[in-house]
Design a protein around this motif. Structure first.
Motif, short mmCIF file in Angstrom:
data_model
loop_
_atom_site.label_atom_id
_atom_site.label_comp_id
_atom_site.label_asym_id
_atom_site.label_seq_id
_atom_site.Cartn_x
_atom_site.Cartn_y
_atom_site.Cartn_z
N PHE A 232 55.77 4.34 -22.24
CA PHE A 232 55.88 3.19 -21.34
C PHE A 232 56.26 1.91 -22.07
N ILE A 233 55.89 1.81 -23.34
CA ILE A 233 56.25 0.62 -24.12
C ILE A 233 57.58 0.84 -24.85
N GLY A 234 57.74 2.01 -25.45
CA GLY A 234 58.92 2.26 -26.28
C GLY A 234 60.20 2.47 -25.50
N LEU A 235 60.14 3.18 -24.38
CA LEU A 235 61.36 3.47 -23.62
C LEU A 235 62.04 2.20 -23.11
N PRO A 236 61.32 1.26 -22.51
CA PRO A 236 62.02 0.03 -22.09
C PRO A 236 62.60 -0.76 -23.27
N LEU B 34 66.46 -1.66 -23.61
CA LEU B 34 66.88 -3.05 -23.82
C LEU B 34 67.78 -3.17 -25.03
N TYR B 35 67.45 -2.47 -26.10
CA TYR B 35 68.28 -2.48 -27.30
C TYR B 35 69.69 -1.98 -26.99
N PHE B 36 69.78 -0.82 -26.30
CA PHE B 36 71.10 -0.28 -25.96
C PHE B 36 71.87 -1.20 -25.02
N LEU B 37 71.19 -1.81 -24.05
CA LEU B 37 71.87 -2.74 -23.14
C LEU B 37 72.43 -3.94 -23.90
N ILE B 38 71.67 -4.45 -24.86
CA ILE B 38 72.13 -5.59 -25.66
C ILE B 38 73.32 -5.18 -26.52
N GLN B 39 73.26 -4.00 -27.13
CA GLN B 39 74.35 -3.54 -27.99
C GLN B 39 75.64 -3.31 -27.18
N VAL B 40 75.51 -2.68 -26.02
CA VAL B 40 76.70 -2.45 -25.18
C VAL B 40 77.21 -3.77 -24.65
N GLY B 41 76.31 -4.66 -24.24
CA GLY B 41 76.72 -5.97 -23.76
C GLY B 41 77.42 -6.78 -24.83
N ASP B 42 77.00 -6.61 -26.07
CA ASP B 42 77.65 -7.31 -27.18
C ASP B 42 79.07 -6.78 -27.40
N GLU B 43 79.28 -5.50 -27.16
CA GLU B 43 80.60 -4.88 -27.38
C GLU B 43 81.56 -5.14 -26.23
N GLY C 141 69.65 1.14 -17.44
CA GLY C 141 69.64 1.53 -18.84
C GLY C 141 70.48 2.76 -19.07
N PHE C 142 70.98 2.90 -20.28
CA PHE C 142 71.88 3.99 -20.58
C PHE C 142 71.16 5.24 -21.05
#
Length: 141
Positions: free
Chosen positions: A9-13, A17-26, A89-90
């Protein structure tokens, strides 16, 4: 076990969030949001198609007089796939699309459920004929 659930519940979000930020950055923020909405729409459509197919299979099994236990487990996995696809999320989208692949769902069910063919009457091949559950009963008026 509670520690594993808590870490999910803590790690998955945080991973999402990390993947969303990385894709958003690209590709940029708006295309990332559009991609997330598109996967939810496509996933909902696929879940609906597979759900209707599952209903037809359940009906066929029940018409044969059998219990649709494996079909119900299949339906539960389709429901989980739909939930994953609706979450932004991806990573969850990938898991959701993976659960929509029928061979993968069969593999998942086989990992947790052991199917034993029903025993027929003496002289009847196993797995054919009606399923018989032996037991005692008492009628109370």
């Amino acid at each position: 076990m509670p520690l594993i659930i808590l870490s999910l519940f803590i790690g998955l979000p945080l991973i999402e969030l990390y993947f969303l930020i990385q894709v958003g950055d690209e590709i940029g923020a708006l295309p990332t949001i559009a991609l997330s909405i598109l996967t939810a729409i496509i996933g909902t459509w696929l879940v609906r198609l597979q759900g209707f197919g599952l209903l037809m299979r359940v009906r066929e099994v029940m018409d044969r007089g059998e219990v649709p236990a494996l079909e119900m487990l299949d339906g539960a996995l389709i429901l989980v796939a739909g939930l994953f696809l609706l979450l932004p999320g991806f990573l969850t989208d990938g898991l959701g699309f993976l659960l929509l692949v029928p061979p993968f769902r069969r593999w998942m069910v086989s990992r947790f459920v052991r199917v034993v063919p029903a025993q027929g009457h003496p002289g009847q091949p196993a797995g054919q004929g009606p399923r018989v559950i032996e037991g005692d009963y008492r009628r109370e008026d």
